[in-house]
Design an enzyme around this catalytic site. Structure first.
Site, PDB file in Angstrom:
ATOM      1  CG  HIS A 181      -3.589  -3.394  -2.757  1.00  0.00           C
ATOM      2  ND1 HIS A 181      -3.240  -3.916  -1.534  1.00  0.00           N
ATOM      3  CD2 HIS A 181      -3.636  -4.630  -3.782  1.00  0.00           C
ATOM      4  CE1 HIS A 181      -2.907  -5.425  -1.794  1.00  0.00           C
ATOM      5  NE2 HIS A 181      -3.310  -5.752  -3.005  1.00  0.00           N
ATOM      6  CG  HIS A 224      -4.386   2.724   0.038  1.00  0.00           C
ATOM      7  ND1 HIS A 224      -5.364   2.918   0.349  1.00  0.00           N
ATOM      8  CD2 HIS A 224      -3.993   1.616  -0.431  1.00  0.00           C
ATOM      9  CE1 HIS A 224      -5.940   1.482   0.667  1.00  0.00           C
ATOM     10  NE2 HIS A 224      -4.975   0.853  -0.044  1.00  0.00           N
ATOM     11  CG  ASP A 245      -2.099  -0.812   1.314  1.00  0.00           C
ATOM     12  OD1 ASP A 245      -2.053  -1.523   0.073  1.00  0.00           O
ATOM     13  OD2 ASP A 245      -3.119  -1.104   1.917  1.00  0.00           O
TER      14      ASP A 245
END
Length: 223
Positions: A162, A160, A72
């Site tokens: 991934h 964010h 992440d």
């Protein structure tokens, strides 16, 4: 709930500040080949992984295996995301790993099958939780091409990216540690380790603190 949208594919460009090392143009890399890809962000503003959501951490139980299957990277909403290596787009949008649509934990995602081959195995990268994509299935991309933007779609509590690297098959159970394949940020490196009990079993939920003897800088991570 954020609404995903698609924009036309941008012309392949690599910004002057994006750090690129060892472009994956030569197939047949050994099983010990590392740092063969670029990074998914423009490095004029270095973006670091979340200490609690690195590859293999057990703080995330959303996957069937009970471990975090990717990395992440805490980019702001709308931060541009670039292909880490050249290849073909296999998937774009909702639905990766299932047909749940917007309820899929990956949210809006892109899958790339890379030109690189490691130990006779295909290599794939996954970019999840995007808000916008800039590619469609079947597009051929180069390292550094714009493919999407950081978002909040899928199972996420904040914006964010991934990122997953898969080796052999495009499967959640074939993931590898992305930090061993991404070129480190300039002036930095990668330290990878496993925490084991005396019986050889993996130690979960342990805080790891690493201190530099040279300048006393401290890094933290979770197992």
């Amino acid at each position: 709930t954020p609404t995903a949208s698609r924009t036309p594919k941008a012309s392949p460009t690599v910004t002057a500040t994006q750090y690129i090392l060892n472009p994956n143009t030569t197939p047949g890399l050994s099983p010990y080949s590392h740092f063969i890809f670029g990074r998914p962000f423009n490095n004029s503003q270095p973006i670091w992984p979340s200490a609690d959501f690195r590859y293999g951490s057990s703080t995330n139980r959303s996957s069937e295996s009970g471990i975090h299957t990717g990395l992440d990277l805490l980019g702001d909403y709308g931060t541009q995301v670039y292909a880490i290596g050249s290849g073909e787009v296999l998937w774009e949008g909702y639905g990766i790993e299932s047909n749940l649509g917007p309820d899929n934990p990956y949210g809006v995602a892109v899958t790339i099958k890379h030109d690189a081959i490691i130990n006779k195995m295909n290599v794939y990268s996954i970019y999840a939780h995007l808000s916008v994509t800039h590619v469609v299935k079947g597009d051929l991309v180069s390292q550094g091409d714009l493919i999407g933007e950081v978002g909040l779609t899928g199972n996420t509590s904040g914006p964010h990216l991934h990122l997953e690297v898969r080796l052999g098959d495009d499967s959640e159970f074939m993931t590898r540690n992305p930090e061993l394949y991404l070129s480190p940020l300039p002036g930095n490196g990668v330290l990878a380790a496993r925490l084991l009990n005396s019986d050889g079993s993996i130690l979960h939920n342990q805080e790891v603190v690493i201190e530099s003897l040279a300048d006393r800088q401290i890094w933290t991570a979770s197992s």
